[in-house]
Design a protein around this motif. Structure first.
Motif, mmCIF file in Angstrom:
data_model
loop_
_atom_site.group_PDB
_atom_site.id
_atom_site.type_symbol
_atom_site.label_atom_id
_atom_site.label_comp_id
_atom_site.label_asym_id
_atom_site.label_seq_id
_atom_site.Cartn_x
_atom_site.Cartn_y
_atom_site.Cartn_z
ATOM 1 N N MET A 1 0.820 -1.204 0.000
ATOM 2 C CA MET A 1 0.000 0.000 0.000
ATOM 3 C C MET A 1 0.861 1.264 0.000
ATOM 4 O O MET A 1 0.559 2.243 -0.686
ATOM 5 N N SER A 2 1.968 1.249 0.777
ATOM 6 C CA SER A 2 2.818 2.433 0.830
ATOM 7 C C SER A 2 3.468 2.707 -0.525
ATOM 8 O O SER A 2 3.698 3.862 -0.885
ATOM 9 N N SER A 3 3.762 1.650 -1.315
ATOM 10 C CA SER A 3 4.312 1.858 -2.654
ATOM 11 C C SER A 3 3.320 2.589 -3.543
ATOM 12 O O SER A 3 3.691 3.459 -4.337
ATOM 13 N N LEU A 4 2.042 2.235 -3.407
ATOM 14 C CA LEU A 4 1.010 2.917 -4.186
ATOM 15 C C LEU A 4 0.933 4.384 -3.799
ATOM 16 O O LEU A 4 0.850 5.271 -4.669
ATOM 17 N N VAL A 5 0.975 4.658 -2.492
ATOM 18 C CA VAL A 5 0.914 6.043 -2.027
ATOM 19 C C VAL A 5 2.126 6.824 -2.519
ATOM 20 O O VAL A 5 2.016 7.981 -2.924
ATOM 21 N N CYS A 6 3.309 6.193 -2.496
ATOM 22 C CA CYS A 6 4.514 6.855 -3.020
ATOM 23 C C CYS A 6 4.337 7.212 -4.492
ATOM 24 O O CYS A 6 4.702 8.300 -4.938
ATOM 25 N N GLY A 7 3.772 6.284 -5.251
ATOM 26 C CA GLY A 7 3.625 6.505 -6.677
ATOM 27 C C GLY A 7 2.658 7.613 -7.042
ATOM 28 O O GLY A 7 2.833 8.288 -8.053
ATOM 29 N N ILE A 8 1.635 7.790 -6.210
ATOM 30 C CA ILE A 8 0.629 8.817 -6.513
ATOM 31 C C ILE A 8 0.797 10.050 -5.627
ATOM 32 O O ILE A 8 -0.063 10.932 -5.644
ATOM 33 N N ALA A 9 1.903 10.117 -4.893
ATOM 34 C CA ALA A 9 2.109 11.230 -3.946
ATOM 35 C C ALA A 9 1.998 12.577 -4.658
ATOM 36 O O ALA A 9 2.700 12.822 -5.637
ATOM 37 N N PRO A 10 1.145 13.471 -4.163
ATOM 38 C CA PRO A 10 0.976 14.772 -4.813
ATOM 39 C C PRO A 10 2.042 15.787 -4.437
ATOM 40 O O PRO A 10 2.173 16.815 -5.095
ATOM 41 N N ASN A 11 2.804 15.503 -3.354
ATOM 42 C CA ASN A 11 3.821 16.449 -2.913
ATOM 43 C C ASN A 11 4.904 15.704 -2.138
ATOM 44 O O ASN A 11 4.714 14.530 -1.746
ATOM 45 N N PRO A 12 6.052 16.354 -1.888
ATOM 46 C CA PRO A 12 7.159 15.688 -1.191
ATOM 47 C C PRO A 12 6.808 15.210 0.215
ATOM 48 O O PRO A 12 7.327 14.182 0.664
ATOM 49 N N THR A 13 5.944 15.926 0.921
ATOM 50 C CA THR A 13 5.596 15.531 2.287
ATOM 51 C C THR A 13 4.922 14.166 2.312
ATOM 52 O O THR A 13 5.277 13.288 3.117
ATOM 53 N N VAL A 14 3.937 13.976 1.434
ATOM 54 C CA VAL A 14 3.249 12.686 1.361
ATOM 55 C C VAL A 14 4.235 11.590 0.965
ATOM 56 O O VAL A 14 4.204 10.478 1.502
ATOM 57 N N LEU A 15 5.126 11.904 0.036
ATOM 58 C CA LEU A 15 6.121 10.921 -0.409
ATOM 59 C C LEU A 15 7.020 10.501 0.743
ATOM 60 O O LEU A 15 7.290 9.300 0.926
ATOM 61 N N ILE A 16 7.485 11.452 1.528
ATOM 62 C CA ILE A 16 8.386 11.137 2.647
ATOM 63 C C ILE A 16 7.675 10.282 3.692
ATOM 64 O O ILE A 16 8.232 9.285 4.188
ATOM 65 N N VAL A 17 6.445 10.632 4.020
ATOM 66 C CA VAL A 17 5.691 9.848 5.016
ATOM 67 C C VAL A 17 5.485 8.420 4.520
ATOM 68 O O VAL A 17 5.647 7.449 5.275
ATOM 69 N N ALA A 18 5.121 8.282 3.252
ATOM 70 C CA ALA A 18 4.920 6.945 2.690
ATOM 71 C C ALA A 18 6.215 6.142 2.678
ATOM 72 O O ALA A 18 6.218 4.930 2.899
ATOM 73 N N ARG A 19 7.325 6.806 2.428
ATOM 74 C CA ARG A 19 8.613 6.129 2.455
ATOM 75 C C ARG A 19 8.972 5.658 3.866
ATOM 76 O O ARG A 19 9.596 4.604 4.031
ATOM 77 N N VAL A 20 8.595 6.431 4.857
ATOM 78 C CA VAL A 20 8.807 6.000 6.244
ATOM 79 C C VAL A 20 8.038 4.716 6.522
ATOM 80 O O VAL A 20 8.561 3.767 7.138
ATOM 81 N N VAL A 21 6.792 4.672 6.057
ATOM 82 C CA VAL A 21 5.987 3.458 6.232
ATOM 83 C C VAL A 21 6.637 2.286 5.502
ATOM 84 O O VAL A 21 6.686 1.160 6.011
ATOM 85 N N GLN A 22 7.159 2.547 4.307
ATOM 86 C CA GLN A 22 7.884 1.501 3.581
ATOM 87 C C GLN A 22 9.058 0.981 4.384
ATOM 88 O O GLN A 22 9.314 -0.232 4.436
ATOM 89 N N GLY A 23 9.780 1.891 4.995
ATOM 90 C CA GLY A 23 10.935 1.494 5.799
ATOM 91 C C GLY A 23 10.551 0.617 6.968
ATOM 92 O O GLY A 23 11.250 -0.349 7.305
ATOM 93 N N ILE A 24 9.435 0.936 7.608
ATOM 94 C CA ILE A 24 8.955 0.114 8.726
ATOM 95 C C ILE A 24 8.638 -1.301 8.248
ATOM 96 O O ILE A 24 9.010 -2.302 8.880
ATOM 97 N N GLY A 25 7.956 -1.388 7.104
ATOM 98 C CA GLY A 25 7.642 -2.708 6.569
ATOM 99 C C GLY A 25 8.880 -3.489 6.182
ATOM 100 O O GLY A 25 8.983 -4.693 6.440
ATOM 101 N N ALA A 26 9.844 -2.811 5.563
ATOM 102 C CA ALA A 26 11.076 -3.484 5.159
ATOM 103 C C ALA A 26 11.844 -4.002 6.368
ATOM 104 O O ALA A 26 12.391 -5.112 6.348
#
Length: 424
Positions: A1-26
């Protein structure tokens, strides 16, 4: 799900938050992977399983940026996240089908204080190195960030020492073999992968290769890592792990030094390939062996903690390596530019390191472009030389330390009393 959010992120803030979630999962997956391998295999089969895992992990670390470059070149940067969706779906389905439920795990308390203090320390140190590259070491904010990193690290150690259920049991650090594994993990990812970004920038922004072409130049590293790691699995159940890891680091170090010798102002894209092959050999030897050595160095109850520590050492050293080598690239390139009387040499060197060579050439009069182009080519090659040389030396030093720390011995890694405490 976080990969999808990263891909459709409308701004850098959303992208960074989604990447944090990705990091937790990884991180969660990294901590459980080897526990699953330990439960599923034993003896020589376990070594083969480690080797296959290492082959995939080592190759993917190098091939990931290549695929990312291809996707960015053919589509857009958003596809580097969208491509993860079908892969993740297949992985989830396979896990549900293949993996059997084991014993119900013992519930524990999440070490929030340890996670927070360590995260602050790592983030402050990384940002400090990035600022040093951008603003120089005389910048006051850089030193304040380093102070925050040091204080947070001390706080982390104190928290872990006092915690009944720490994120990292500091007793594991009494064992020199486990310390050797952590040193090797950090040295490998710094030495093998830290300079790759700068070679890619050099090939694309200075030599004029496309992202696909530059990625293909790095492919020998990935192929070598995959083949070597997959072929050594049967040796990973014995007592020779330390020598294999040290040999891998030595090969990666030789590859870095060789690359530094071959890359120069007149060099083309072929120059780094011999070094890449040696680095791939080193990555293949060391990657799978690192995790199997970590498992052998701790009680089975600490398997997740050990793999988490190894993964953290790898990823943190990779990030710190890129940030540190950025300063090396800038310093070497700035020296060349200053010798050629290029104005604002340090700022120009930072722009070259950021892949802005074409922009620099467009900003000067046509009659001055030829001289600047030559200066940029020589400066960029010098910067790449510096990053490869430093990464190679780090890997060679890591090899020597691993030989010292992971000598064979007769004593168990963690005493039975400490293992009993884990079970209590």
């Amino acid at each position: 799900m976080s990969s999808l959010v990263c891909g459709i992120a409308p701004n850098p803030t959303v992208l960074i938050v989604a990447r944090v979630v990705q990091g937790i999962g990884a991180t969660t997956m990294a901590c459980t992977t080897f526990a699953l391998l330990n439960n599923s295999y034993s003896g020589r089969d376990q070594g083969v399983a480690y080797g296959v895992w290492g082959a995939v992990a080592g190759a993917s670390s190098a091939v990931g940026p290549i695929i990312g470059g291809v996707l960015t070149d053919l589509a857009s940067w958003r596809w580097i996240f969208f491509v993860n969706l079908p892969v993740s779906a297949v992985a989830v389905a396979l896990c549900g089908w293949v993996l059997a439920d084991g014993e119900r795990p013992r519930r524990g308390r999440v070490d929030v204080a340890g996670m927070t203090t360590f995260t602050v320390s790592a983030a402050a140190a990384t940002y400090a190195l990035i600022r040093a590259n951008e603003h120089g070491w005389s910048n006051a904010v850089t030193w304040w960030l380093l102070l925050v990193a040091a204080v947070s690290l001390v706080a982390f150690l104190l928290v872990e020492r006092a915690s009944a259920q720490p994120m990292l049991d500091l007793a594991l650090l009494r064992d020199r073999s486990f310390v050797g594994v952590l040193v090797a993990a950090g040295a490998l990812f710094f030495g093998a992968f830290g300079a790759l970004m700068y070679t890619q920038i050099w090939m694309q922004s200075v030599l004029g290769l496309t992202a696909i072409q530059a990625g293909a130049v790095g492919l020998p590293l990935s192929v070598m890592a995959f083949l070597v790691s997959g072929s050594i699995g049967r040796f990973l159940h014995g007592e020779n792990r330390g020598r294999i890891i040290a040999g891998g680091l030595f090969a990666a170090g030789v590859g870095g030094v060789l690359g530094a010798l071959l890359v120069h102002g007149e060099a083309g894209w072929v120059a780094p390939i011999p070094g890449f092959l040696a680095i791939g050999l080193g990555v293949g030897l060391a990657t799978a062996t690192l995790s199997s050595a970590a498992m052998a160095a701790v009680p089975w109850q600490r398997a997740g903690m050990a793999t988490g520590a190894v993964n953290t050492a790898q990823q943190l050293s990779f990030a710190l390596g890129i940030a540190t080598l950025g300063s090396v690239f800038t310093a070497r390139a700035a020296d060349v530019l200053a010798d050629r009387a290029v104005p604002e040499a340090e700022a120009t060197a930072r722009a070259i390191g950021g892949g802005q060579s074409a922009v620099l050439l467009q900003q000067v009069p046509i009659e001055a472009r030829s001289a600047l182009d030559e200066a940029v080519r020589v400066a960029a090659a010098a910067g790449v030389q510096g990053t490869l040389a430093v990464s190679g030396v780090v890997a060679l030093l890591g090899s020597a330390l691993v030989l010292l720390l992971m000598r064979r011995r007769d004593n168990p890694v963690v005493e039975v009393a400490e293992a009993a405490e884990v079970l209590a």
